[in-house]
Structures are given as C-alpha cells and as structure tokens.
Write a protein that holds these residues in place. Structure first.
Motif, PDB file in Angstrom:
ATOM      1  N   ILE A  74       0.693  -1.204   0.133  1.00 40.97           N
ATOM      2  CA  ILE A  74       0.012   0.290  -0.344  1.00 40.97           C
ATOM      3  C   ILE A  74       1.122   0.952   0.116  1.00 40.97           C
ATOM      4  CG2 ILE A  74      -1.791   1.445   1.464  1.00 40.97           C
ATOM      5  CD1 ILE A  74      -2.647  -1.364   2.209  1.00 40.97           C
ATOM      6  N   ILE A  75       1.896   1.628   0.913  1.00 40.28           N
ATOM      7  CA  ILE A  75       2.980   1.952   0.628  1.00 40.28           C
ATOM      8  C   ILE A  75       3.637   2.627  -0.609  1.00 40.28           C
ATOM      9  CG2 ILE A  75       5.015   3.053   1.975  1.00 40.28           C
ATOM     10  CD1 ILE A  75       3.775   1.894   4.488  1.00 40.28           C
ATOM     11  N   LEU A  76       3.760   1.805  -1.032  1.00 37.06           N
ATOM     12  CA  LEU A  76       4.580   2.291  -2.126  1.00 37.06           C
ATOM     13  C   LEU A  76       3.912   1.907  -3.407  1.00 37.06           C
ATOM     14  CD1 LEU A  76       7.173  -0.950  -2.371  1.00 37.06           C
ATOM     15  CD2 LEU A  76       7.870   1.308  -1.888  1.00 37.06           C
ATOM     16  N   ALA A  77       2.831   2.408  -3.092  1.00 38.26           N
ATOM     17  CA  ALA A  77       0.974   2.171  -4.018  1.00 38.26           C
ATOM     18  C   ALA A  77       1.226   3.197  -4.108  1.00 38.26           C
ATOM     19  CB  ALA A  77       0.231   1.205  -4.205  1.00 38.26           C
ATOM     20  N   MET A  78       0.409   3.664  -3.076  1.00 36.95           N
ATOM     21  CA  MET A  78       0.866   5.724  -2.478  1.00 36.95           C
ATOM     22  C   MET A  78       1.737   6.175  -3.355  1.00 36.95           C
ATOM     23  SD  MET A  78      -0.767   5.533   1.470  1.00 36.95           S
ATOM     24  CE  MET A  78      -0.575   6.664   1.407  1.00 36.95           C
ATOM     25  N   VAL A  79       3.187   5.901  -3.275  1.00 39.98           N
ATOM     26  CA  VAL A  79       3.796   6.605  -4.039  1.00 39.98           C
ATOM     27  C   VAL A  79       4.151   6.684  -5.584  1.00 39.98           C
ATOM     28  CG1 VAL A  79       6.446   6.277  -4.308  1.00 39.98           C
ATOM     29  CG2 VAL A  79       6.016   5.927  -1.697  1.00 39.98           C
ATOM     30  N   ALA A  80       3.324   5.319  -6.033  1.00 42.05           N
ATOM     31  CA  ALA A  80       3.121   5.224  -7.670  1.00 42.05           C
ATOM     32  C   ALA A  80       2.357   6.070  -8.160  1.00 42.05           C
ATOM     33  CB  ALA A  80       3.178   3.667  -7.898  1.00 42.05           C
ATOM     34  N   ALA A  81       1.500   6.852  -7.164  1.00 38.33           N
ATOM     35  CA  ALA A  81       0.154   7.766  -7.523  1.00 38.33           C
ATOM     36  C   ALA A  81       0.876   8.868  -7.890  1.00 38.33           C
ATOM     37  CB  ALA A  81      -0.837   7.081  -6.264  1.00 38.33           C
ATOM     38  N   MET A  82       1.256   8.658  -6.266  1.00 34.88           N
ATOM     39  CA  MET A  82       2.026  10.431  -6.531  1.00 34.88           C
ATOM     40  C   MET A  82       2.957  11.129  -7.913  1.00 34.88           C
ATOM     41  SD  MET A  82       2.075  11.404  -2.273  1.00 34.88           S
ATOM     42  CE  MET A  82       3.455  10.252  -2.097  1.00 34.88           C
ATOM     43  N   ALA A  83       4.098   9.839  -7.652  1.00 30.80           N
ATOM     44  CA  ALA A  83       4.613  10.072  -9.307  1.00 30.80           C
ATOM     45  C   ALA A  83       3.772  10.265 -10.619  1.00 30.80           C
ATOM     46  CB  ALA A  83       5.306   8.881  -8.736  1.00 30.80           C
ATOM     47  N   ARG A  84       2.608   9.368 -10.555  1.00 28.70           N
ATOM     48  CA  ARG A  84       2.153   9.030 -11.806  1.00 28.70           C
ATOM     49  C   ARG A  84       1.426  10.859 -12.080  1.00 28.70           C
ATOM     50  NH1 ARG A  84      -0.742   5.369 -10.057  1.00 28.70           N
ATOM     51  NH2 ARG A  84       0.317   3.419 -11.335  1.00 28.70           N
ATOM     52  N   SER A  85       0.955  10.400 -10.814  1.00 26.74           N
ATOM     53  CA  SER A  85      -0.261  12.314 -11.006  1.00 26.74           C
ATOM     54  C   SER A  85       0.961  13.678 -11.126  1.00 26.74           C
ATOM     55  CB  SER A  85      -1.033  12.271  -9.749  1.00 26.74           C
ATOM     56  OG  SER A  85      -0.278  12.486  -8.211  1.00 26.74           O
ATOM     57  N   MET A  86       1.896  12.935 -10.541  1.00 26.10           N
ATOM     58  CA  MET A  86       2.761  14.575 -10.067  1.00 26.10           C
ATOM     59  C   MET A  86       3.392  15.349 -10.833  1.00 26.10           C
ATOM     60  SD  MET A  86       3.203  14.563  -6.212  1.00 26.10           S
ATOM     61  CE  MET A  86       3.902  16.357  -5.859  1.00 26.10           C
ATOM     62  N   MET A  87       4.362  14.013 -11.748  1.00 27.34           N
ATOM     63  CA  MET A  87       5.358  14.045 -12.787  1.00 27.34           C
ATOM     64  C   MET A  87       4.370  12.917 -13.893  1.00 27.34           C
ATOM     65  SD  MET A  87       8.498  13.817 -10.775  1.00 27.34           S
ATOM     66  CE  MET A  87       8.037  12.503  -9.244  1.00 27.34           C
ATOM     67  N   GLY A  88       3.406  12.280 -13.906  1.00 28.30           N
ATOM     68  CA  GLY A  88       3.106  11.232 -15.513  1.00 28.30           C
ATOM     69  C   GLY A  88       4.275  10.641 -15.509  1.00 28.30           C
ATOM     70  N   GLN A 143       7.009  -2.951  -7.557  1.00 23.63           N
ATOM     71  CA  GLN A 143       7.651  -2.959  -6.614  1.00 23.63           C
ATOM     72  C   GLN A 143       7.980  -4.586  -6.540  1.00 23.63           C
ATOM     73  OE1 GLN A 143      10.568  -1.073  -6.135  1.00 23.63           O
ATOM     74  NE2 GLN A 143       8.751   0.245  -7.426  1.00 23.63           N
ATOM     75  N   PHE A 144       6.478  -5.163  -6.982  1.00 22.56           N
ATOM     76  CA  PHE A 144       5.982  -6.714  -5.640  1.00 22.56           C
ATOM     77  C   PHE A 144       5.238  -8.093  -7.088  1.00 22.56           C
ATOM     78  CE2 PHE A 144       6.231  -4.622  -1.944  1.00 22.56           C
ATOM     79  CZ  PHE A 144       7.335  -4.973  -0.724  1.00 22.56           C
ATOM     80  N   ASN A 145       5.880  -9.061  -7.060  1.00 19.10           N
ATOM     81  CA  ASN A 145       5.660  -9.651  -8.584  1.00 19.10           C
ATOM     82  C   ASN A 145       4.744 -11.092  -7.583  1.00 19.10           C
ATOM     83  OD1 ASN A 145       4.891 -10.571 -10.687  1.00 19.10           O
ATOM     84  ND2 ASN A 145       7.086 -11.604 -11.110  1.00 19.10           N
ATOM     85  N   ASP A 146       3.875 -10.966  -6.950  1.00 19.57           N
ATOM     86  CA  ASP A 146       3.229 -11.859  -6.884  1.00 19.57           C
ATOM     87  C   ASP A 146       3.821 -12.982  -5.954  1.00 19.57           C
ATOM     88  OD1 ASP A 146       1.087 -13.853  -6.115  1.00 19.57           O
ATOM     89  OD2 ASP A 146       1.453 -14.819  -8.083  1.00 19.57           O
ATOM     90  N   PRO A 147       4.345 -12.725  -4.443  1.00 14.71           N
ATOM     91  CA  PRO A 147       5.771 -13.559  -3.892  1.00 14.71           C
ATOM     92  C   PRO A 147       5.497 -15.066  -3.247  1.00 14.71           C
ATOM     93  CG  PRO A 147       4.818 -11.540  -2.827  1.00 14.71           C
ATOM     94  CD  PRO A 147       4.516 -11.297  -3.913  1.00 14.71           C
ATOM     95  N   LEU A 148       3.724 -14.944  -3.153  1.00 14.24           N
ATOM     96  CA  LEU A 148       4.062 -15.778  -2.995  1.00 14.24           C
ATOM     97  C   LEU A 148       3.582 -16.849  -3.737  1.00 14.24           C
ATOM     98  CD1 LEU A 148       0.060 -14.517  -0.260  1.00 14.24           C
ATOM     99  CD2 LEU A 148       2.917 -15.813   0.231  1.00 14.24           C
ATOM    100  N   SER A 149       3.529 -16.943  -4.767  1.00 13.33           N
ATOM    101  CA  SER A 149       3.636 -17.506  -6.450  1.00 13.33           C
ATOM    102  C   SER A 149       5.303 -18.055  -6.833  1.00 13.33           C
ATOM    103  CB  SER A 149       3.448 -17.017  -7.053  1.00 13.33           C
ATOM    104  OG  SER A 149       1.682 -16.641  -7.813  1.00 13.33           O
ATOM    105  N   SER A 150       6.153 -17.568  -5.301  1.00 10.97           N
ATOM    106  CA  SER A 150       7.932 -18.054  -5.425  1.00 10.97           C
ATOM    107  C   SER A 150       7.958 -19.438  -5.885  1.00 10.97           C
ATOM    108  CB  SER A 150       8.608 -16.997  -5.315  1.00 10.97           C
ATOM    109  OG  SER A 150       8.140 -15.906  -4.433  1.00 10.97           O
ATOM    110  N   THR A 151       8.664 -19.861  -5.950  1.00 13.43           N
ATOM    111  CA  THR A 151       8.966 -21.682  -6.733  1.00 13.43           C
ATOM    112  C   THR A 151      10.134 -21.647  -5.953  1.00 13.43           C
ATOM    113  OG1 THR A 151       9.346 -21.245  -8.881  1.00 13.43           O
ATOM    114  CG2 THR A 151       7.466 -21.962  -8.362  1.00 13.43           C
ATOM    115  N   SER A 152      10.831 -20.945  -6.007  1.00 10.62           N
ATOM    116  CA  SER A 152      12.625 -20.951  -5.072  1.00 10.62           C
ATOM    117  C   SER A 152      13.124 -19.720  -5.052  1.00 10.62           C
ATOM    118  CB  SER A 152      13.619 -21.534  -6.292  1.00 10.62           C
ATOM    119  OG  SER A 152      13.454 -20.225  -7.701  1.00 10.62           O
ATOM    120  N   LEU A 153      13.517 -19.819  -3.825  1.00 15.09           N
ATOM    121  CA  LEU A 153      14.473 -18.912  -2.930  1.00 15.09           C
ATOM    122  C   LEU A 153      15.197 -17.867  -3.589  1.00 15.09           C
ATOM    123  CD1 LEU A 153      16.103 -20.448   0.242  1.00 15.09           C
ATOM    124  CD2 LEU A 153      14.006 -19.086   0.225  1.00 15.09           C
TER     125      LEU A 153
END
Length: 350
Positions: free
Chosen positions: A166-180, A186-196
């Motif tokens: 949520i924190i990183l999504a808020m940062v992304a939203a601010m960057a999107r709205s303020m600077m385009g 920042q995450f890619n479904d870590p619960l689907s990891s198949t190895s370390l």
C-alpha cells in the motif's frame, strides 16, 4: 504524532535542498572519489534524519527511503552509475523524486494520446482488497489474547506485506499524478515463488533488488571472478548481498526501536544467503530433470520464508515493541479521524 508532523515539515525542505546540491554537483564535479567526497555530507545527513522522528511508521519509511535507498543511489551516482545517472537530461524534479523515493521509471512506457496511461484496474482492485485485508487484520488483533502466538506471527508477515504494498502504491500514485511517471511494480506475487532465487530476485521488493545489484552484487562478483572463477563467482556475490541487506534491515530496526541491536535480523538474511547460495550451487551442478517440480518447490519456498521470518525476523520487532507502538499509532490515527468526522458533522448541522 503532532511533533513528528512538524519535524516532517522541517525535514522536507532540507532533503530537497540537499538533492538540489547533488544535482548541481553532477555538472561541476567529475564522477569518482572526488564526487563521492562532495556527497558524503549528504549521505551522513540522510543517516541521521530518521532519528528526528519517534513514530515507527515514519522512522521505518523515512529510514528505508533516505538512509538506505537514497544513500545507495547517491553512492552509485558518485561514480556515474545507477538511476540518477542513467538519464543524462533528467530534470531537477525527477532527480529529486527518483533519489528519495523507491521509483524506477519504466523503459519505453506506453502512452495513449501523449499521456501516461491510468493504473491497471486489476491493480486497483488488488490494492483495495489488500487494504481491506489489512483492516481485518487490525480488527483481529483485538482478540490476540485468544490466538496462538505463532498464528499472530504469521499474521504479522501478511501485515508487513500488505503495508509495504500500500505504501509503495501510494508513492507510485503520487509520481503518476505529479510527474506523469508510470512506475515498475515493486512486488510480483511473492506467494507464487518457486524457489528462493525466484522469491528474492524476481518477486519480493524489487526496488531493493535493483539497488543492491549494482552497489553490492556486481562489485563482489567482479572481485570473486579473479578468486573462484566465473562459474562460482555468483555464490560469494549472492551471500555478500544478503549480508549487506541484513545490516541495512538492522539499521531500519534501530531507527524504529532505538534498542541495542542483537543482529538476529541480520542472521535471518545470512541464513537465506546461505540457503540461496546452496540452491544456486545445486542448480549449476544438477540438470533440470533432477530439480523439484513447481508444486513441491513452491510451498517449500513460501513455508521456509514464513518459518524463518517467524523464528528470526519478527521476534526482533516484538523485542523492540514495534507492534505495540504501531497499534498505538493506529489508535491515535483512528481517534484523529473520528474527531475530524465529528467536527465536520457538527459544523454541517450548525
């Protein structure tokens, strides 16, 4: 919290001014040791700034953004490397944003009618679900005296994951709205990891991975090639990266708890560094046919991360009473929102 808000108002201009100085340095001081010397006062400033706050959420977030990410970016910038040097014509506002926030600009980002596209609706739904799940967890904590401590620890794992998302999504939203800017996830479904290797390298907190690679992994790899050869050089490079990551997490923990470190959190990353190094060694030694199938390696990976997190990582949060302080801040925030709502409702009835 009011004192922290005032400190935040005072700190923000100093951060912006210091980054303007860094932007100016780029044009006057050539990359190398000389530029590093000019940047060292800023790096030291960012190490001490989180100590100005008492809120665990603010100290943790600011410590992560400034003392870790921004400082590592400035270290790369000193030698004309990293995200602050990859765009020669980068504007000052973007330079400041990329330096002090976990921002990684997408390459060749798609546009529609010359505008940055809106966020994916599925991502918005996911963030809404995660926010709802975080709220449910906070409510369940009210009954923590009836829940097994290990189950509470497991809930803390998901709490941290949802909060970071949520924190990183808020940062992304601010960057999107303020600077385009459209940012890479920042995450890619870590619960689907198949190895370390899959979990740490391609799924969990990718901004940290992308900053640790050029600052720690690549230099260690280059040095190790001359010692153990190119085939096995990644092993000490991976282990060294985890050691540095552990020490930086220890620093963030100190900001939040202000207690003498025990380095158990560092041992969590050392342990994962050892197991990941062994995993890579086995992958290099064995053929693909000898590897575990995904339906076996996946649960083993997630189970190992959760088990070691509950045993080594989360107990340090509890030792520093970060969970207690966080719940107090949630209660204070809830009371503040309740007072604001009552005030607005009262004024509307006048």
């Amino acid at each position: 919290m009011e004192g922290d808000m005032m400190n935040l108002i005072k700190v923000c201009p100093s951060v912006v001014i210091s980054l303007c100085y860094c932007y100016w340095i780029r044009k006057l001081v050539p990359p190398g040791i000389k530029r590093l010397v000019f940047l060292l006062p800023i790096i030291c400033l960012y190490i001490f700034i989180p100590l100005s706050f008492s809120s665990v959420h603010l100290t943790g977030t600011i410590g992560f953004f400034l003392a870790w990410l921004a400082n590592f970016k400035l270290l790369l910038f000193a030698f004309d490397m990293g995200p602050l040097s990859s765009h020669p014509l980068i504007s000052l506002p973007r330079f400041v944003a990329v330096a002090c926030f976990p921002i990684k600009i997408q390459q060749n980002q798609p546009r529609q009618n010359g505008k940055t596209p809106h966020p994916n609706p599925s991502s918005m739904i996911r963030y809404a679900i995660e926010g709802l799940a975080l709220g449910v967890l906070l409510k369940i904590y009210d009954y923590s005296d009836r829940i097994h401590p290990k189950a509470i620890m497991c809930m803390y794992c998901f709490h941290i994951y949802f909060l970071l998302e949520i924190i990183l999504a808020m940062v992304a939203a601010m960057a999107r709205s303020m600077m385009g800017l459209e940012l890479e996830p920042q995450f890619n479904d870590p619960l689907s990891s198949t190895s370390l290797q899959d979990f740490w390298g391609r799924r969990w907190n990718l901004m940290v991975t992308s900053i640790l690679r050029p600052t720690v992994y690549d230099p260690t790899l280059k040095a190790a090639v001359n010692v153990v050869g190119p085939k096995w050089a990644p092993l000490p490079a991976v282990f060294g990266t985890f050691v540095v990551s552990g020490l930086m997490h220890e620093l963030i923990l100190f900001y939040m708890g202000r207690l003498q470190p025990t380095f158990w959190m560092t041992w969590f990353f050392v342990l994962h560094g050892i197991f990941l190094t062994v995993e890579i060694a086995f992958k290099r030694a064995l053929t693909a046919r000898c590897r575990l199938p995904r339906f076996v390696s996946g649960p083993l990976t997630v189970g190992f991360v959760l088990a070691t997190g509950i045993s080594l990582f989360l107990p340090e949060f509890i030792r520093c009473q970060i969970d207690v302080k966080a719940f107090q801040e949630y209660a204070e925030l809830g009371q503040l929102l309740n007072n604001l709502t009552c005030g607005i409702f009262h004024n509307s009835n006048l």
